[in-house]
Design an enzyme around this catalytic site. Sequence first.
Site, PDB file in Angstrom:
ATOM      1  CB  CYS A 111     -15.899  10.317  21.201  1.00  0.00           C
ATOM      2  SG  CYS A 111     -14.223  10.245  21.046  1.00  0.00           S
ATOM      3  CG  HIS A 250     -16.844   9.832  17.557  1.00  0.00           C
ATOM      4  ND1 HIS A 250     -16.048  10.574  17.302  1.00  0.00           N
ATOM      5  CD2 HIS A 250     -15.922   8.624  17.922  1.00  0.00           C
ATOM      6  CE1 HIS A 250     -14.779  10.481  17.769  1.00  0.00           C
ATOM      7  NE2 HIS A 250     -14.656   9.470  18.200  1.00  0.00           N
ATOM      8  CG  ASN A 280     -11.032  10.279  16.876  1.00  0.00           C
ATOM      9  OD1 ASN A 280     -11.882  11.255  17.412  1.00  0.00           O
ATOM     10  ND2 ASN A 280     -11.268   9.190  17.525  1.00  0.00           N
TER      11      ASN A 280
END
Length: 323
Positions: A111, A250, A280
């Site tokens: 990430c 993120h 995500n």
Amino acid sequence: MMKISKIEYYLPQQVLTNEDLEKQFPEWSSERIQEKVGISQRHISSDSETVLDMAVQSSEKIFENYDRNKVDFILFCTQSPEYFLPTTACILQDRLGLRKNIGAIDFNLGCSGFVYGLAFAKGLIAGGIAKSILLVTSETYTKHIHPDDKGNRSIFGDASASAIIEKAEGNDYQFCLGTDGSGAENLIVKKGAFKKDFELNPEHEFSPENIYMNGPEIFNFTIENIPGLVKETLEVNGMTMDDIDHFVFHQANSFMLNYLRKKTKIPAEKFYIDMEKTGNTVSATIPIALKNMMDKGMLKEGDKVLMAGFGVGYSWGATIMEI
């Protein structure tokens, strides 16, 4: 200074909705999933679709309006590579028909990957090694997830994002990067590489070939480190919160992001959350968010954006870029 000249992304055709998850896990409601993580659907790569396939798709969108012969370096961020070897970036060069006298490397980060990719690009540009860099973040985390892992299945989606990074005039913004390998066990796929003598976490109810995430520990790591990361990034660049037009973190999950925003005292109107339709997507979340902001007319020339990535590793990083 450098700039992001182009961004495009690709999402797999298959979609997993909250209603789909509710059918498999009737103890969960689609509304509860939406409320908990801020996601209504996520895109899932097909069994035969790889990060390379997706990278070709997102990159070819770039080249509809950008001369591919200008690219002189490929940076490919993924934790789901095509092979152990060769490097996926090398195969991407061939698939895209790019020049042969260019550099191409993979780097394994999650990430924080897009921010780290920008840091690498800055070094390549500053060193006179490259002028036009194709930065690709492509991930198929869903292939790591057990079918019965409702928690991770509700969060992660697959995607690829491609960006062109070029030299630009203006301020030279600094990066803040961080690493804490003591948290490695809290987000991990233990089996699949060459380490054989591992122990399975007793809390992990699935196969060691599947992803394990200790959600509370990941949340604690984020809350402990990212507010300080934002403060440090502003300080090293001689700026304050008021100087930043947009904060793009993120896109982990909406609960975590809202908690972070309040803890760092970022005004809601400056803080962008956009993961409802994608979930995500690991290293691709920040470029996807930036592209969506561009398409919505939210970014104007001269805007300053603070980007922060954080997660598996533990790894984190932030910088500021001017549009």
